[in-house]
Design a protein around this motif. Structure first.
Motif, PDB file in Angstrom:
ATOM      1  N   THR A 161       0.632  -0.863  -0.093  1.00 15.74           N
ATOM      2  CA  THR A 161      -0.084  -0.013  -0.065  1.00 15.74           C
ATOM      3  C   THR A 161       0.997   1.337   0.028  1.00 15.74           C
ATOM      4  O   THR A 161       0.529   2.304  -0.727  1.00 15.74           O
ATOM      5  N   ILE A 162       1.805   1.361   0.773  1.00 17.37           N
ATOM      6  CA  ILE A 162       2.660   2.474   0.917  1.00 17.37           C
ATOM      7  C   ILE A 162       3.612   2.807  -0.455  1.00 17.37           C
ATOM      8  O   ILE A 162       3.561   3.807  -0.792  1.00 17.37           O
ATOM      9  N   ALA A 163       3.929   1.448  -1.006  1.00 19.53           N
ATOM     10  CA  ALA A 163       4.454   1.606  -2.200  1.00 19.53           C
ATOM     11  C   ALA A 163       3.635   2.089  -3.548  1.00 19.53           C
ATOM     12  O   ALA A 163       4.082   2.970  -4.240  1.00 19.53           O
ATOM     13  N   ALA A 164       2.411   1.554  -3.376  1.00 22.54           N
ATOM     14  CA  ALA A 164       1.707   2.140  -4.562  1.00 22.54           C
ATOM     15  C   ALA A 164       1.389   3.754  -4.104  1.00 22.54           C
ATOM     16  O   ALA A 164       1.485   4.186  -5.225  1.00 22.54           O
ATOM     17  N   PHE A 165       1.134   4.059  -2.994  1.00 25.75           N
ATOM     18  CA  PHE A 165       0.732   5.537  -2.771  1.00 25.75           C
ATOM     19  C   PHE A 165       2.018   6.238  -3.275  1.00 25.75           C
ATOM     20  O   PHE A 165       1.770   7.480  -3.911  1.00 25.75           O
ATOM     21  N   THR A 166       3.327   5.716  -2.826  1.00 27.22           N
ATOM     22  CA  THR A 166       4.144   6.632  -3.250  1.00 27.22           C
ATOM     23  C   THR A 166       4.576   6.627  -4.675  1.00 27.22           C
ATOM     24  O   THR A 166       4.755   7.874  -5.410  1.00 27.22           O
ATOM     25  N   ALA A 167       4.309   5.679  -5.407  1.00 29.79           N
ATOM     26  CA  ALA A 167       4.541   5.577  -6.865  1.00 29.79           C
ATOM     27  C   ALA A 167       3.465   6.590  -7.519  1.00 29.79           C
ATOM     28  O   ALA A 167       3.967   7.245  -8.414  1.00 29.79           O
ATOM     29  N   ILE A 168       2.218   6.289  -7.091  1.00 30.23           N
ATOM     30  CA  ILE A 168       1.250   7.039  -7.981  1.00 30.23           C
ATOM     31  C   ILE A 168       1.414   8.593  -7.615  1.00 30.23           C
ATOM     32  O   ILE A 168       1.065   9.395  -8.395  1.00 30.23           O
ATOM     33  N   PHE A 169       1.716   8.974  -6.277  1.00 30.46           N
ATOM     34  CA  PHE A 169       1.925  10.283  -5.945  1.00 30.46           C
ATOM     35  C   PHE A 169       2.971  10.839  -6.647  1.00 30.46           C
ATOM     36  O   PHE A 169       2.759  12.024  -7.056  1.00 30.46           O
ATOM     37  N   GLY A 170       4.305  10.349  -6.642  1.00 33.10           N
ATOM     38  CA  GLY A 170       5.365  10.797  -7.447  1.00 33.10           C
ATOM     39  C   GLY A 170       4.911  11.136  -8.816  1.00 33.10           C
ATOM     40  O   GLY A 170       5.389  12.073  -9.435  1.00 33.10           O
ATOM     41  N   PHE A 171       4.239   9.983  -9.481  1.00 31.04           N
ATOM     42  CA  PHE A 171       4.279  10.095 -11.131  1.00 31.04           C
ATOM     43  C   PHE A 171       3.083  11.179 -11.223  1.00 31.04           C
ATOM     44  O   PHE A 171       3.163  11.682 -12.279  1.00 31.04           O
ATOM     45  N   THR A 172       2.060  11.220 -10.357  1.00 31.09           N
ATOM     46  CA  THR A 172       0.792  12.018 -10.748  1.00 31.09           C
ATOM     47  C   THR A 172       1.632  13.412 -10.656  1.00 31.09           C
ATOM     48  O   THR A 172       1.266  14.356 -11.510  1.00 31.09           O
ATOM     49  N   ALA A 173       2.161  13.915  -9.498  1.00 31.70           N
ATOM     50  CA  ALA A 173       2.862  15.036  -9.222  1.00 31.70           C
ATOM     51  C   ALA A 173       3.824  15.477 -10.460  1.00 31.70           C
ATOM     52  O   ALA A 173       3.697  16.652 -10.817  1.00 31.70           O
ATOM     53  N   PHE A 174       4.559  14.496 -10.925  1.00 28.04           N
ATOM     54  CA  PHE A 174       5.450  14.947 -11.802  1.00 28.04           C
ATOM     55  C   PHE A 174       4.568  15.223 -13.208  1.00 28.04           C
ATOM     56  O   PHE A 174       5.086  16.295 -13.926  1.00 28.04           O
ATOM     57  N   GLY A 175       3.715  14.526 -13.674  1.00 28.68           N
ATOM     58  CA  GLY A 175       2.989  14.849 -14.850  1.00 28.68           C
ATOM     59  C   GLY A 175       2.358  16.209 -14.526  1.00 28.68           C
ATOM     60  O   GLY A 175       2.233  17.055 -15.888  1.00 28.68           O
ATOM     61  N   LEU A 176       1.654  16.522 -13.412  1.00 27.89           N
ATOM     62  CA  LEU A 176       0.896  17.829 -13.267  1.00 27.89           C
ATOM     63  C   LEU A 176       2.070  19.017 -13.172  1.00 27.89           C
ATOM     64  O   LEU A 176       1.607  20.012 -13.730  1.00 27.89           O
ATOM     65  N   VAL A 177       3.207  18.699 -12.669  1.00 29.21           N
ATOM     66  CA  VAL A 177       3.930  19.733 -12.837  1.00 29.21           C
ATOM     67  C   VAL A 177       4.681  19.857 -14.121  1.00 29.21           C
ATOM     68  O   VAL A 177       4.633  21.321 -14.681  1.00 29.21           O
ATOM     69  N   GLY A 178       4.838  19.126 -15.183  1.00 33.04           N
ATOM     70  CA  GLY A 178       5.153  18.939 -16.277  1.00 33.04           C
ATOM     71  C   GLY A 178       4.147  19.733 -17.229  1.00 33.04           C
ATOM     72  O   GLY A 178       4.238  20.577 -18.193  1.00 33.04           O
ATOM     73  N   ALA A 179       2.768  19.548 -16.896  1.00 32.07           N
ATOM     74  CA  ALA A 179       1.610  20.219 -17.530  1.00 32.07           C
ATOM     75  C   ALA A 179       1.238  21.803 -17.030  1.00 32.07           C
ATOM     76  O   ALA A 179       0.363  22.314 -17.558  1.00 32.07           O
ATOM     77  N   GLY A 180       2.338  22.189 -16.237  1.00 33.75           N
ATOM     78  CA  GLY A 180       2.025  23.676 -15.643  1.00 33.75           C
ATOM     79  C   GLY A 180       1.372  23.956 -14.322  1.00 33.75           C
ATOM     80  O   GLY A 180       1.035  24.894 -14.320  1.00 33.75           O
ATOM     81  N   VAL A 181       1.173  22.849 -13.847  1.00 34.00           N
ATOM     82  CA  VAL A 181       0.159  23.124 -12.556  1.00 34.00           C
ATOM     83  C   VAL A 181       1.106  23.564 -11.543  1.00 34.00           C
ATOM     84  O   VAL A 181       2.356  22.966 -11.441  1.00 34.00           O
ATOM     85  N   PRO A 182       0.824  24.603 -10.734  1.00 32.62           N
ATOM     86  CA  PRO A 182       2.068  24.737  -9.802  1.00 32.62           C
ATOM     87  C   PRO A 182       2.382  23.759  -8.672  1.00 32.62           C
ATOM     88  O   PRO A 182       1.626  22.949  -8.480  1.00 32.62           O
ATOM     89  N   THR A 183       3.671  23.898  -8.457  1.00 30.85           N
ATOM     90  CA  THR A 183       4.076  22.593  -7.455  1.00 30.85           C
ATOM     91  C   THR A 183       3.293  22.353  -6.259  1.00 30.85           C
ATOM     92  O   THR A 183       3.312  21.179  -6.355  1.00 30.85           O
ATOM     93  N   PRO A 184       2.857  23.212  -5.471  1.00 30.79           N
ATOM     94  CA  PRO A 184       2.220  23.034  -4.422  1.00 30.79           C
ATOM     95  C   PRO A 184       0.623  22.247  -4.719  1.00 30.79           C
ATOM     96  O   PRO A 184       0.363  21.246  -4.067  1.00 30.79           O
ATOM     97  N   LEU A 185      -0.002  22.619  -5.717  1.00 27.32           N
ATOM     98  CA  LEU A 185      -1.268  21.981  -6.150  1.00 27.32           C
ATOM     99  C   LEU A 185      -0.847  20.815  -6.635  1.00 27.32           C
ATOM    100  O   LEU A 185      -1.509  19.868  -6.443  1.00 27.32           O
TER     101      LEU A 185
END
Length: 186
Positions: free
Chosen positions: A57-81
């Motif tokens: 569960t922790i590994a799934a959370f970490t992977a999904i969190f990291g990849f989702t945030a990475f994709g959103l930053v690349g899409a122009g979403v501010p880092t905190p959001l």
């Protein structure tokens, strides 16, 4: 092609560091998830059981969190959001991983037959048992046919009913003749 270039430009316009950190978090989580699934039990010292804080569960959370945030930053979403949305996606993905692992564990077969459970059971001889040699018996346990190697002091013909008197190994038993009449063929 243009959207990919915009995404890459979003990473390169000063958010490369934040995007890179999220990417590293996602990769680490993905590697841990893969290792926890492929090499089941290797991280038992770091596992907190089958609950919501299991390694899977922790590994799934970490992977999904990291990849989702990475994709959103690349899409122009501010880092905190991007971090917040990544965390929400990670919680949802971690919850799904926890639920799925519980479903899989619940579906695991509980039909294992123990030695103590076999002693006293009756079985049919499917391969004649020579005196002191090995033959085969079969019985139905938990709705499944179980075949076992069997030995006996006296010769027992195919089709005879026998009673299991001792378990020798997980797959072999000692039997005695119950009746010479042919029982149901298993």
């Amino acid at each position: 092609m243009g959207s990919i270039m915009n995404w890459l430009n979003g990473l390169l316009d000063g958010s490369l560091l934040a995007g890179g950190i999220f990417l590293v978090i996602g990769v680490v989580g993905g590697v841990l998830l893969l290792l926890s699934l492929v090499l089941d039990g290797i991280f038992d010292a770091f596992d907190f059981g089958d609950g919501p804080l299991s390694l899977t569960t922790i590994a799934a959370f970490t992977a999904i969190f990291g990849f989702t945030a990475f994709g959103l930053v690349g899409a122009g979403v501010p880092t905190p959001l991007a971090g917040l949305l990544g965390a929400v996606a990670g919680v949802l993905g971690g919850a799904a991983a926890w639920w799925l692992s519980r479903v899989i564990r619940g579906a695991e077969s509980t039909t294992a037959v123990t030695g103590d459970e076999l002693v006293g059971s009756e079985a049919g001889v499917v391969l004649a048992i020579p005196a002191g040699g090995l033959g085969e018996v079969a019985l139905v346990r938990h709705g499944e046919r179980v075949s076992l190697s069997a030995t006996a002091e006296t010769a027992i013909p195919r089709g005879a009913q026998v009673r299991i008197t001792q378990t020798i190994t997980a797959t072999s038993v000692r039997v005695e003749l119950v009746s010479a009449a042919a029982g149901p063929s298993l």
